[in-house]
Write a protein that holds these residues in place. Sequence first.
Motif, short mmCIF file in Angstrom:
data_model
loop_
_atom_site.label_atom_id
_atom_site.label_comp_id
_atom_site.label_asym_id
_atom_site.label_seq_id
_atom_site.Cartn_x
_atom_site.Cartn_y
_atom_site.Cartn_z
N VAL A 114 0.87 -1.17 0.00
CA VAL A 114 0.00 0.00 0.00
C VAL A 114 0.91 1.22 0.00
CG1 VAL A 114 -1.80 1.26 1.23
CG2 VAL A 114 -1.75 -1.25 1.33
N LYS A 115 0.72 2.07 -1.01
CA LYS A 115 1.50 3.30 -1.10
C LYS A 115 0.53 4.47 -1.09
CE LYS A 115 4.79 5.85 -3.95
NZ LYS A 115 5.55 5.85 -5.22
N CYS A 116 0.75 5.39 -0.19
CA CYS A 116 -0.05 6.61 -0.11
C CYS A 116 0.85 7.80 -0.40
CB CYS A 116 -0.70 6.76 1.26
SG CYS A 116 -1.95 5.51 1.62
N THR A 117 0.35 8.70 -1.21
CA THR A 117 1.11 9.88 -1.61
C THR A 117 0.25 11.12 -1.44
OG1 THR A 117 2.33 8.58 -3.25
CG2 THR A 117 2.40 10.97 -3.50
N ILE A 118 0.82 12.16 -0.90
CA ILE A 118 0.18 13.47 -0.84
C ILE A 118 0.93 14.36 -1.82
CG2 ILE A 118 -0.25 15.54 0.53
CD1 ILE A 118 -0.41 13.70 3.01
#
Length: 153
Positions: A114-118
């Motif tokens: 799971v990769k989250c980017t802002i």
Amino acid sequence: MFGTLSEETQVKVPVSKAWALYGSLELGKIASGKILECVDLVEGNGGVGTILKLTLKPGLGFVHCKEKFTKIDNKNKIKEIEAVEGGYLDLGFDLYRFRIEIKEIPTDVTSSRVKCTIEYEVKEEFAANASFVTAESMTTLMSFANEHLLQSN
């Protein structure tokens, strides 16, 4: 001024199960009461164009914001959400986008990455407010979501 932050984690569930949570309205339900006071569905059914009103817990810098699902790619397991009212936009940001990507781990198909980017863009006169964007919200959300996935496995 443009900036990005990313965090990755691994969870011991298949991609399809991780996407069923992260790619849906269920993620808001997991966050509600834990890292948010509440999440209200303003418009839509969880697809592109859905708008949520997030009411934050006290002390997080602002009371509420509205976010819109701008991309849901079920094939590639990518979801993008953008602030459309309040929150960071009230602090001089032109863009505040949250992207979630779920990928299979080739060496372990029973696990997901799971990769989250802002991604954000802030007006020059409010550049100091870029310091309000931290990875803490992403890591906390992923922690609660992954804990939920493992408990329901």
